[in-house]
Design a protein around this motif. Structure first.
Motif, PDB file in Angstrom:
ATOM      1  N   TYR A 247      94.249 -37.529 -24.286  1.00 18.59           N
ATOM      2  CA  TYR A 247      95.060 -36.912 -24.773  1.00 18.59           C
ATOM      3  C   TYR A 247      94.923 -37.342 -26.117  1.00 18.59           C
ATOM      4  N   ILE A 248      95.552 -36.790 -26.983  1.00 24.66           N
ATOM      5  CA  ILE A 248      95.587 -37.167 -28.573  1.00 24.66           C
ATOM      6  C   ILE A 248      96.829 -36.534 -29.223  1.00 24.66           C
ATOM      7  N   THR A 249      97.433 -37.376 -30.472  1.00 21.94           N
ATOM      8  CA  THR A 249      98.531 -36.803 -31.082  1.00 21.94           C
ATOM      9  C   THR A 249      98.046 -35.424 -31.801  1.00 21.94           C
ATOM     10  N   PRO A 250      99.075 -34.624 -32.464  1.00 21.72           N
ATOM     11  CA  PRO A 250      98.681 -33.542 -33.044  1.00 21.72           C
ATOM     12  C   PRO A 250      98.516 -34.003 -34.501  1.00 21.72           C
ATOM     13  N   ASN A 251      98.769 -35.057 -34.970  1.00 26.45           N
ATOM     14  CA  ASN A 251      98.608 -35.479 -36.339  1.00 26.45           C
ATOM     15  C   ASN A 251      97.228 -35.066 -37.269  1.00 26.45           C
ATOM     16  N   ASP A 252      96.160 -35.042 -36.597  1.00 26.82           N
ATOM     17  CA  ASP A 252      94.997 -34.813 -37.143  1.00 26.82           C
ATOM     18  C   ASP A 252      94.525 -33.339 -37.014  1.00 26.82           C
ATOM     19  N   VAL A 253      95.268 -32.665 -36.254  1.00 25.87           N
ATOM     20  CA  VAL A 253      95.013 -31.105 -35.999  1.00 25.87           C
ATOM     21  C   VAL A 253      94.929 -30.305 -37.187  1.00 25.87           C
ATOM     22  N   GLY A 254      95.682 -30.496 -38.128  1.00 26.13           N
ATOM     23  CA  GLY A 254      96.022 -29.766 -39.222  1.00 26.13           C
ATOM     24  C   GLY A 254      94.676 -30.006 -40.435  1.00 26.13           C
ATOM     25  N   ARG A 255      94.297 -31.263 -40.467  1.00 29.31           N
ATOM     26  CA  ARG A 255      93.159 -31.546 -41.141  1.00 29.31           C
ATOM     27  C   ARG A 255      91.651 -30.726 -40.524  1.00 29.31           C
ATOM     28  N   LEU A 256      91.650 -30.776 -39.373  1.00 26.79           N
ATOM     29  CA  LEU A 256      90.706 -29.891 -38.545  1.00 26.79           C
ATOM     30  C   LEU A 256      90.597 -28.338 -38.964  1.00 26.79           C
ATOM     31  N   VAL A 257      92.030 -27.938 -38.987  1.00 30.02           N
ATOM     32  CA  VAL A 257      92.293 -26.702 -39.135  1.00 30.02           C
ATOM     33  C   VAL A 257      91.792 -26.093 -40.866  1.00 30.02           C
ATOM     34  N   VAL A 258      92.426 -27.204 -41.683  1.00 35.15           N
ATOM     35  CA  VAL A 258      92.024 -26.890 -43.038  1.00 35.15           C
ATOM     36  C   VAL A 258      90.543 -26.839 -43.233  1.00 35.15           C
ATOM     37  N   GLU A 259      89.916 -27.609 -42.582  1.00 33.84           N
ATOM     38  CA  GLU A 259      88.284 -27.964 -42.799  1.00 33.84           C
ATOM     39  C   GLU A 259      87.748 -26.612 -42.096  1.00 33.84           C
ATOM     40  N   GLY A 260      88.016 -26.001 -41.207  1.00 36.29           N
ATOM     41  CA  GLY A 260      87.788 -24.805 -40.491  1.00 36.29           C
ATOM     42  C   GLY A 260      87.944 -23.644 -41.366  1.00 36.29           C
ATOM     43  N   LEU A 262      88.148 -23.848 -44.664  1.00 42.20           N
ATOM     44  CA  LEU A 262      87.416 -23.968 -45.885  1.00 42.20           C
ATOM     45  C   LEU A 262      86.002 -23.702 -45.520  1.00 42.20           C
ATOM     46  N   GLY A 263      85.584 -23.884 -44.310  1.00 46.26           N
ATOM     47  CA  GLY A 263      84.458 -23.713 -43.625  1.00 46.26           C
ATOM     48  C   GLY A 263      83.894 -22.300 -43.243  1.00 46.26           C
ATOM     49  N   ASN A 264      85.039 -21.482 -43.044  1.00 44.18           N
ATOM     50  CA  ASN A 264      84.923 -20.295 -42.349  1.00 44.18           C
ATOM     51  C   ASN A 264      84.395 -20.361 -40.782  1.00 44.18           C
ATOM     52  N   LYS A 265      84.655 -21.518 -40.230  1.00 48.24           N
ATOM     53  CA  LYS A 265      84.088 -21.684 -38.658  1.00 48.24           C
ATOM     54  C   LYS A 265      84.699 -20.745 -37.708  1.00 48.24           C
ATOM     55  N   PRO A 266      84.024 -20.026 -37.155  1.00 46.71           N
ATOM     56  CA  PRO A 266      84.375 -19.199 -35.942  1.00 46.71           C
ATOM     57  C   PRO A 266      85.321 -20.016 -34.940  1.00 46.71           C
ATOM     58  N   HIS A 267      84.976 -21.305 -34.663  1.00 52.00           N
ATOM     59  CA  HIS A 267      85.526 -21.830 -33.547  1.00 52.00           C
ATOM     60  C   HIS A 267      86.042 -23.408 -34.264  1.00 52.00           C
ATOM     61  N   ILE A 268      87.205 -23.620 -33.746  1.00 49.86           N
ATOM     62  CA  ILE A 268      87.808 -25.085 -34.380  1.00 49.86           C
ATOM     63  C   ILE A 268      87.967 -25.800 -32.655  1.00 49.86           C
ATOM     64  N   LEU A 269      87.756 -26.765 -32.742  1.00 57.62           N
ATOM     65  CA  LEU A 269      87.941 -27.702 -31.377  1.00 57.62           C
ATOM     66  C   LEU A 269      88.525 -29.086 -32.053  1.00 57.62           C
ATOM     67  N   THR A 270      89.609 -29.343 -31.155  1.00 66.03           N
ATOM     68  CA  THR A 270      90.312 -30.708 -31.418  1.00 66.03           C
ATOM     69  C   THR A 270      89.738 -31.868 -30.631  1.00 66.03           C
ATOM     70  N   HIS A 271      88.953 -31.648 -29.718  1.00 67.61           N
ATOM     71  CA  HIS A 271      87.926 -32.574 -29.078  1.00 67.61           C
ATOM     72  C   HIS A 271      86.659 -32.246 -28.774  1.00 67.61           C
ATOM     73  N   PRO A 272      85.855 -33.340 -28.537  1.00 67.97           N
ATOM     74  CA  PRO A 272      84.453 -33.200 -28.156  1.00 67.97           C
ATOM     75  C   PRO A 272      84.443 -32.137 -27.265  1.00 67.97           C
ATOM     76  N   ALA A 273      83.250 -31.174 -27.202  1.00 69.83           N
ATOM     77  CA  ALA A 273      83.130 -30.019 -26.441  1.00 69.83           C
ATOM     78  C   ALA A 273      82.905 -30.405 -24.867  1.00 69.83           C
ATOM     79  N   PRO A 274      83.571 -29.938 -23.938  1.00 63.64           N
ATOM     80  CA  PRO A 274      83.248 -30.161 -22.601  1.00 63.64           C
ATOM     81  C   PRO A 274      82.016 -29.546 -22.285  1.00 63.64           C
ATOM     82  N   LEU A 275      80.741 -30.307 -22.592  1.00 61.70           N
ATOM     83  CA  LEU A 275      79.528 -29.886 -22.569  1.00 61.70           C
ATOM     84  C   LEU A 275      78.985 -29.526 -20.894  1.00 61.70           C
ATOM     85  N   GLU A 276      79.633 -30.473 -20.091  1.00 57.35           N
ATOM     86  CA  GLU A 276      78.827 -30.199 -18.628  1.00 57.35           C
ATOM     87  C   GLU A 276      79.546 -28.890 -18.091  1.00 57.35           C
ATOM     88  N   ALA A 277      80.986 -28.700 -18.437  1.00 59.15           N
ATOM     89  CA  ALA A 277      81.804 -27.567 -18.016  1.00 59.15           C
ATOM     90  C   ALA A 277      81.249 -26.220 -18.565  1.00 59.15           C
TER      91      ALA A 277
END
Length: 294
Positions: A247-260, A262-277
């Protein structure tokens, strides 16, 4: 988008949690922000925080499951700002406790789709025609979930609604490439917000707590997913995730979205990707390929 300052944004579900974080991060970048929430008091409170950043803002109550409400929101936003370059379809709901699909009522499924999927579709239909007519770069962020890309037993209604958001968004992204509009899908993981109390918005006879819904955990032992298991986490959640499940707070999500944006990212994740799944899903997909006849 190369530059955000001076642009105008509409953020739904912005009365708290991730929406609030996104609204404030956009304001910090010089973006005018319409703060939208079904809770009018919460929308006005966050709008006051946005105003402290020195940009234009207003708070407004909108039920995104109601298309007429969203069309009125679009009219208000364009009347207030003149244009909307950034649309964040973020409002969403979920069910607690987690439950088997056969213990999920038709109204549960319908409510989930009305808000999580149709809320996004309503935003798309109300804003995109006008955004297409606006010169310059524009961007849309649609909030989905990691539940749309990995399997979570006991979470069928929510997962279905978010998979619908993905299907719509992936097709629309390719369409909007011709219109100078980018699109990102936000896939939150375990972010500590008030979404777990979403059913406060439902009629009393539809609330799970009044219907004796059987929790999914009653069917299984050793539930691995921390959200399904109802784990509360540490006394204070971190702002940045170091694993796919914490679990994380929502505090940093805004920064991630702004970066997304600016970078025209198709996907924005709040966590490291669940690679095994993700690998397991990919492998089972490949295993379904047709084999030569013997």
């Amino acid at each position: 988008m190369e530059e955000l300052a001076g642009k105008s944004a509409v953020v739904t579900g912005a009365g708290g949690g991730m929406g609030r974080s996104i609204a404030l991060a956009l304001a910090d970048a010089g973006v005018n922000v319409a703060v939208v929430d079904i809770d009018e008091a919460a929308a006005l409170s966050v709008s006051n925080e946005v105003a402290e950043r020195g940009v234009k803002t207003f708070g407004i109550r909108t039920d995104v499951s109601n298309f007429d409400d969203v069309k009125k929101l679009a009219d208000t936003a364009y009347n207030h700002f003149g244009s909307v370059e950034i649309l964040v379809n973020n409002a969403g709901v979920t069910l607690r406790p987690f439950r088997a699909s056969w213990d999920t009522s038709y109204d549960d499924f319908r409510w989930m789709m009305d808000v999580n999927y149709y809320g996004v579709l309503h935003g798309h239909m109300a804003f995109v025609p006008r955004m297409r007519e606006t010169p310059g770069e524009k961007h849309i962020v649609n909030t989905s979930s990691t539940a749309s890309v990995i399997s979570i037993a006991g979470h069928s209604a929510y997962s279905a609604s978010k998979a619908a958001v993905d299907g719509l968004s992936n097709a629309v992204r390719d369409e909007l490439k011709t219109q100078n509009i980018g699109l990102s899908i936000l896939h939150p993981g375990a972010v500590r917000t008030r979404i777990a109390t979403s059913e406060r918005l439902r009629p009393e006879d539809e609330k799970s707590e009044n219907r004796g819904v059987k929790p999914w955990a009653d069917y299984v032992q050793n539930v691995a997913n921390p959200i399904v298991a109802g784990q509360t986490g540490p006394a204070e959640d971190p702002d940045v995730a170091t694993s796919a499940t914490e679990y994380i707070t929502p505090n940093d999500v805004g920064r991630l979205v702004v970066e997304g944006i600016l970078g025209n990212k198709p996907h924005i994740l709040t966590h490291p990707a669940p690679l095994e799944a993700l690998q397991e899903r990919f492998d089972t997909l490949l295993a379904g390929q047709p084999q030569p006849a013997k």
